[in-house]
Design a protein around this motif. Structure first.
Motif, PDB file in Angstrom:
ATOM      1  N   ALA A   1       0.815  -1.228   0.000  1.00  0.00           N
ATOM      2  CA  ALA A   1       0.000   0.000   0.000  1.00  0.00           C
ATOM      3  C   ALA A   1       0.845   1.273   0.000  1.00  0.00           C
ATOM      4  CB  ALA A   1      -0.973  -0.015   1.187  1.00  0.00           C
ATOM      5  N   ASP A   2       1.915   1.286  -0.821  1.00  0.00           N
ATOM      6  CA  ASP A   2       2.784   2.475  -0.916  1.00  0.00           C
ATOM      7  C   ASP A   2       3.347   2.897   0.433  1.00  0.00           C
ATOM      8  OD1 ASP A   2       2.975   3.142  -3.639  1.00  0.00           O
ATOM      9  OD2 ASP A   2       0.972   4.032  -3.620  1.00  0.00           O
ATOM     10  N   GLY A   3       3.564   1.923   1.313  1.00  0.00           N
ATOM     11  CA  GLY A   3       4.165   2.269   2.609  1.00  0.00           C
ATOM     12  C   GLY A   3       3.158   2.521   3.715  1.00  0.00           C
ATOM     13  N   MET A   4       1.863   2.514   3.384  1.00  0.00           N
ATOM     14  CA  MET A   4       0.837   2.698   4.423  1.00  0.00           C
ATOM     15  C   MET A   4       0.607   1.361   5.132  1.00  0.00           C
ATOM     16  SD  MET A   4      -3.188   3.742   4.104  1.00  0.00           S
ATOM     17  CE  MET A   4      -2.954   5.208   3.120  1.00  0.00           C
ATOM     18  N   CYS A   5       0.585   1.402   6.454  1.00  0.00           N
ATOM     19  CA  CYS A   5       0.383   0.172   7.218  1.00  0.00           C
ATOM     20  C   CYS A   5      -0.756   0.388   8.205  1.00  0.00           C
ATOM     21  CB  CYS A   5       1.670  -0.186   7.971  1.00  0.00           C
ATOM     22  SG  CYS A   5       1.517  -1.698   8.934  1.00  0.00           S
ATOM     23  N   MET A   6      -1.701  -0.525   8.226  1.00  0.00           N
ATOM     24  CA  MET A   6      -2.792  -0.427   9.198  1.00  0.00           C
ATOM     25  C   MET A   6      -2.646  -1.542  10.223  1.00  0.00           C
ATOM     26  SD  MET A   6      -6.901  -0.289   8.699  1.00  0.00           S
ATOM     27  CE  MET A   6      -7.966  -0.079  10.127  1.00  0.00           C
ATOM     28  N   LEU A   7      -2.674  -1.147  11.495  1.00  0.00           N
ATOM     29  CA  LEU A   7      -2.781  -2.128  12.583  1.00  0.00           C
ATOM     30  C   LEU A   7      -4.272  -2.131  12.927  1.00  0.00           C
ATOM     31  CD1 LEU A   7       0.319  -1.164  14.768  1.00  0.00           C
ATOM     32  CD2 LEU A   7       0.194  -2.750  12.853  1.00  0.00           C
ATOM     33  N   PRO A   8      -5.012  -3.145  12.446  1.00  0.00           N
ATOM     34  CA  PRO A   8      -6.477  -3.062  12.457  1.00  0.00           C
ATOM     35  C   PRO A   8      -7.098  -3.524  13.768  1.00  0.00           C
ATOM     36  CG  PRO A   8      -5.786  -5.038  11.328  1.00  0.00           C
ATOM     37  CD  PRO A   8      -4.523  -4.381  11.827  1.00  0.00           C
ATOM     38  N   PHE A   9      -6.520  -3.115  14.903  1.00  0.00           N
ATOM     39  CA  PHE A   9      -6.947  -3.671  16.194  1.00  0.00           C
ATOM     40  C   PHE A   9      -8.157  -2.907  16.745  1.00  0.00           C
ATOM     41  CE2 PHE A   9      -2.099  -4.364  16.489  1.00  0.00           C
ATOM     42  CZ  PHE A   9      -2.171  -5.442  15.622  1.00  0.00           C
ATOM     43  N   LEU A  10      -9.232  -2.857  15.951  1.00  0.00           N
ATOM     44  CA  LEU A  10     -10.403  -2.061  16.318  1.00  0.00           C
ATOM     45  C   LEU A  10     -11.106  -2.641  17.543  1.00  0.00           C
ATOM     46  CD1 LEU A  10     -11.895  -1.464  12.730  1.00  0.00           C
ATOM     47  CD2 LEU A  10     -10.109  -0.191  13.912  1.00  0.00           C
ATOM     48  N   ASN A  11     -10.887  -3.939  17.775  1.00  0.00           N
ATOM     49  CA  ASN A  11     -11.562  -4.669  18.860  1.00  0.00           C
ATOM     50  C   ASN A  11     -10.593  -5.038  19.975  1.00  0.00           C
ATOM     51  OD1 ASN A  11     -14.210  -5.142  18.541  1.00  0.00           O
ATOM     52  ND2 ASN A  11     -14.044  -7.084  17.496  1.00  0.00           N
TER      53      ASN A  11
ATOM     54  N   CYS B   1       5.512  -8.958  -0.180  1.00  0.00           N
ATOM     55  CA  CYS B   1       4.666  -9.157   1.006  1.00  0.00           C
ATOM     56  C   CYS B   1       5.523  -9.336   2.259  1.00  0.00           C
ATOM     57  CB  CYS B   1       3.756 -10.366   0.831  1.00  0.00           C
ATOM     58  SG  CYS B   1       2.378 -10.087  -0.282  1.00  0.00           S
ATOM     59  N   GLN B   2       6.635 -10.062   2.105  1.00  0.00           N
ATOM     60  CA  GLN B   2       7.521 -10.311   3.238  1.00  0.00           C
ATOM     61  C   GLN B   2       8.058  -8.984   3.790  1.00  0.00           C
ATOM     62  OE1 GLN B   2       7.955 -13.037   4.931  1.00  0.00           O
ATOM     63  NE2 GLN B   2       9.513 -12.194   6.301  1.00  0.00           N
ATOM     64  N   GLN B   3       8.428  -8.084   2.877  1.00  0.00           N
ATOM     65  CA  GLN B   3       8.915  -6.749   3.296  1.00  0.00           C
ATOM     66  C   GLN B   3       7.829  -6.001   4.055  1.00  0.00           C
ATOM     67  OE1 GLN B   3      10.376  -5.052  -0.450  1.00  0.00           O
ATOM     68  NE2 GLN B   3      12.192  -4.374   0.685  1.00  0.00           N
ATOM     69  N   ALA B   4       6.623  -6.001   3.500  1.00  0.00           N
ATOM     70  CA  ALA B   4       5.498  -5.303   4.140  1.00  0.00           C
ATOM     71  C   ALA B   4       5.178  -5.933   5.499  1.00  0.00           C
ATOM     72  CB  ALA B   4       4.273  -5.342   3.235  1.00  0.00           C
ATOM     73  N   TYR B   5       5.282  -7.271   5.571  1.00  0.00           N
ATOM     74  CA  TYR B   5       5.014  -7.973   6.826  1.00  0.00           C
ATOM     75  C   TYR B   5       6.048  -7.611   7.887  1.00  0.00           C
ATOM     76  CZ  TYR B   5       4.379 -11.798  10.197  1.00  0.00           C
ATOM     77  OH  TYR B   5       4.188 -12.529  11.341  1.00  0.00           O
ATOM     78  N   GLU B   6       7.299  -7.503   7.486  1.00  0.00           N
ATOM     79  CA  GLU B   6       8.351  -7.120   8.447  1.00  0.00           C
ATOM     80  C   GLU B   6       8.108  -5.716   8.983  1.00  0.00           C
ATOM     81  OE1 GLU B   6      12.026  -8.045   6.408  1.00  0.00           O
ATOM     82  OE2 GLU B   6      11.589 -10.205   6.504  1.00  0.00           O
ATOM     83  N   ARG B   7       7.605  -4.825   8.109  1.00  0.00           N
ATOM     84  CA  ARG B   7       7.274  -3.462   8.550  1.00  0.00           C
ATOM     85  C   ARG B   7       6.135  -3.514   9.579  1.00  0.00           C
ATOM     86  NH1 ARG B   7       6.688  -0.852   3.459  1.00  0.00           N
ATOM     87  NH2 ARG B   7       4.443  -1.104   3.691  1.00  0.00           N
ATOM     88  N   TYR B   8       5.134  -4.363   9.289  1.00  0.00           N
ATOM     89  CA  TYR B   8       4.016  -4.558  10.228  1.00  0.00           C
ATOM     90  C   TYR B   8       4.543  -5.044  11.582  1.00  0.00           C
ATOM     91  CZ  TYR B   8       0.191  -7.461  12.282  1.00  0.00           C
ATOM     92  OH  TYR B   8      -0.710  -8.074  13.119  1.00  0.00           O
ATOM     93  N   GLN B   9       5.463  -6.019  11.548  1.00  0.00           N
ATOM     94  CA  GLN B   9       6.021  -6.564  12.798  1.00  0.00           C
ATOM     95  C   GLN B   9       6.742  -5.478  13.602  1.00  0.00           C
ATOM     96  OE1 GLN B   9       8.109  -9.936  10.832  1.00  0.00           O
ATOM     97  NE2 GLN B   9       7.327 -11.150  12.521  1.00  0.00           N
ATOM     98  N   GLN B  10       7.473  -4.596  12.899  1.00  0.00           N
ATOM     99  CA  GLN B  10       8.164  -3.506  13.600  1.00  0.00           C
ATOM    100  C   GLN B  10       7.165  -2.587  14.284  1.00  0.00           C
ATOM    101  OE1 GLN B  10      10.469  -1.964  10.352  1.00  0.00           O
ATOM    102  NE2 GLN B  10      12.082  -3.517  10.564  1.00  0.00           N
ATOM    103  N   HIS B  11       6.076  -2.258  13.548  1.00  0.00           N
ATOM    104  CA  HIS B  11       5.034  -1.399  14.141  1.00  0.00           C
ATOM    105  C   HIS B  11       4.390  -2.062  15.357  1.00  0.00           C
ATOM    106  CE1 HIS B  11       5.396   1.631  11.113  1.00  0.00           C
ATOM    107  NE2 HIS B  11       4.854   0.925  10.127  1.00  0.00           N
ATOM    108  N   VAL B  12       4.116  -3.380  15.242  1.00  0.00           N
ATOM    109  CA  VAL B  12       3.512  -4.111  16.364  1.00  0.00           C
ATOM    110  C   VAL B  12       4.452  -4.089  17.578  1.00  0.00           C
ATOM    111  CG1 VAL B  12       2.874  -6.417  17.191  1.00  0.00           C
ATOM    112  CG2 VAL B  12       1.972  -5.596  15.013  1.00  0.00           C
ATOM    113  N   ALA B  13       5.756  -4.250  17.304  1.00  0.00           N
ATOM    114  CA  ALA B  13       6.748  -4.291  18.385  1.00  0.00           C
ATOM    115  C   ALA B  13       6.746  -3.001  19.197  1.00  0.00           C
ATOM    116  CB  ALA B  13       8.136  -4.563  17.823  1.00  0.00           C
ATOM    117  N   THR B  14       6.442  -1.852  18.541  1.00  0.00           N
ATOM    118  CA  THR B  14       6.440  -0.573  19.294  1.00  0.00           C
ATOM    119  C   THR B  14       5.244  -0.477  20.232  1.00  0.00           C
ATOM    120  OG1 THR B  14       5.203   0.568  17.575  1.00  0.00           O
ATOM    121  CG2 THR B  14       7.613   0.642  17.404  1.00  0.00           C
TER     122      THR B  14
END
Length: 498
Positions: free
Chosen positions: A337-347, A484-497
């Protein structure tokens, strides 16, 4: 027509009840029906349902399925019921429901769960003692919550049932539970397959809870024959056998043929689940992996994410898009998504374990803030949660040769490709998207077969009745997998924070 063997499979879910009519001889689903439920929502994460709605929906869905299949209900040989896991249904000594059912998605008992977890010695103590880590959605904290918030109701408890147990009780008048669904209560030891009576005595020393427990039966054992009045009400054969039934994930496993090691079922519903069959109770040291029992005689290690089509649906509603327009936008946007990452933890979220998190959008710039990227980001974000869970299952020794996709999201070719690429595993759907209702019907045929002296094994029935939709097969694309692997690693970094 005489050589048909007809079974009714029911899936009582959060959103509604589905019914299928299965001919176990040809393996064909002849017809289906559905009816909706509504939710009682309140502050503090209250999510409850009026059980009378389940009975109305059961009846309506059954009538609609019989009509669609164009069969006489008196030819139905057996009924299997799948139900949403973890819900609490309390009955008094006359068999009347005492209050609305508290559901799996209810988080009102979080403080009670925290106290019970501390009592068990934290996550480690809970894993050692029960083989699972109790979570607020599980049944045990709902019992303590009832005792503290509604003592007058608590004093009248004569039976404690899960949603599918309650429907079986309505059908047969017998109070039983089967190991698969029982293993999601939080007062059941998944290794020994027995109730943890001491834990219930700790909640209530009088022994009231222990006395209210249903009898445990094996997956292949029937609960009994349908009551004459209910048979008449449903328009069903009064000799129909009611099978043990089970939780929706356990029945989904049967309905996707996931009854031996190597297969993985992934459900893209309002919540997301990933599960596989295991022959032993290899309890994962990770609290997020729930090593439930299966409803086919083994175990069913499972992870559940709280945010899936409920999150994608929220973005769709925000932009007032129908499913097709939404999918078209997802397909337009690039992977990541062009670098956009959503952590969809609405619940809040269970996997990754962030119960108090809320959703967030990261990496926004003047150039990437588009509807297409936002639609893509929510699909990727929810799917990354499933990848996180699949990795946990793989670390626990589970093999995944292919993934069987079920649930509403599996109908989207765009989403199927995203799943195949993120998981780097081939994906295929079953012809029958109502896997839990189908699994319940197959289990009913298995129960009937046992009663007739083992005509058909469960494996034979699954082979005959679970049909793969070959047109849906989706293979990972190497270039996509890397992106996808690159995007997933970015997601993991965001989750880690967090």
């Amino acid at each position: 027509m005489a050589n048909q063997q007809l079974f009714l499979g029911i899936d009582c879910g959060t959103q509604g009840t589905k019914a299928v009519i299965l001919d176990a001889r040809s393996g064909q689903v002849l017809g289906q029906g559905a009816a909706a439920h509504s939710l009682i929502s309140g502050a503090n994460g209250r999510r409850e349902q009026d059980t009378a709605q389940w009975l109305e929906a059961f009846t309506l869905a059954t009538h609609r399925a019989l009509l669609a299949a164009n069969v006489d209900g008196r030819t139905i040989l057996g009924i299997g019921v799948s139900g949403q896991q973890h819900g609490l249904v309390l009955l008094d000594d006359r068999g009347q429901v005492l209050r609305p059912a508290k559901l799996w998605c209810d988080t009102e008992s979080t403080p009670e769960n925290d106290r019970l977890l501390a009592h068990l010695g934290g996550e480690k103590g809970s894993l050692e003692r029960l083989g699972i880590v109790i979570a607020p959605g599980y049944t045990v904290s709902k019992l303590l919550w009832t005792k503290e918030q509604h003592p007058e109701v608590f004093a009248r408890i004569a039976r404690i049932l899960l949603p599918h147990d309650y429907l079986n009780y309505w059908l047969t008048g017998r109070s039983c539970s089967e190991y698969g669904d029982a293993s999601g209560t939080g007062y059941f030891n998944v290794r020994t397959r027995q109730w943890d009576l001491q834990l219930l005595r700790d909640i209530d020393p009088t022994g009231r809870l222990q006395a209210a427990l249903p009898e445990l039966i094996d997956a292949h054992q029937p609960v009994g024959t349908i009551l004459p009045g209910i048979a008449e009400h449903l328009g069903i054969n009064p000799k129909a056998l009611v099978s043990s039934g089970g939780g929706d994930n356990m029945m989904g496993a049967i309905g996707t043929g996931n009854i031996k090691p190597g297969a993985i079922t992934m459900s893209l519903g309002s919540s997301g689940t990933v599960y596989a069959y295991a022959e032993q109770a290899n309890v994962s040291p990770d609290a997020s992996v729930a090593t439930f029992c299966s409803s086919s005689g083994g175990w069913l290690p499972l992870i559940c994410t709280m945010n899936l089509t409920n999150a994608t649906g929220a973005i769709r509603e925000l932009f007032e898009l129908d499913i097709e327009a939404f999918n078209a936008l997802v397909a337009q946007a690039p992977i990541g998504a062009d670098g956009m990452c959503m952590l969809p933890f609405l619940n809040g979220e269970r996997v990754p374990a962030l119960p108090h998190a809320s959703g967030s959008l990261l990496g926004l710039t003047m150039t990437n803030l588009t509807r297409a990227n936002l639609c893509r980001a929510v699909v990727e974000g929810t799917t990354f949660g499933l990848r996180y869970g699949l990795d946990l299952l793989r670390q626990n020794g589970l093999q995944s040769r292919s993934i069987c996709l079920i649930g509403g999201g599996s109908k989207s070719p765009v989403w199927r490709q995203i799943v195949a690429d993120i998981m780097n595993t081939p994906v295929i759907c079953t012809e029958q998207s109502e896997a839990a209702a189908l699994g319940a019907a197959i289990q009913a045929a298995w129960c009937k077969s046992w009663a007739n002296g083992h005509e058909d094994s469960l494996a034979v029935l699954c082979e005959r009745c679970v049909k793969l939709d070959l047109a849906s097969e989706t293979l990972p694309i190497a270039a996509n997998v890397a992106a996808c692997q690159q995007a997933y690693e970015r997601y993991q970094q965001h989750v880690a924070t967090l």
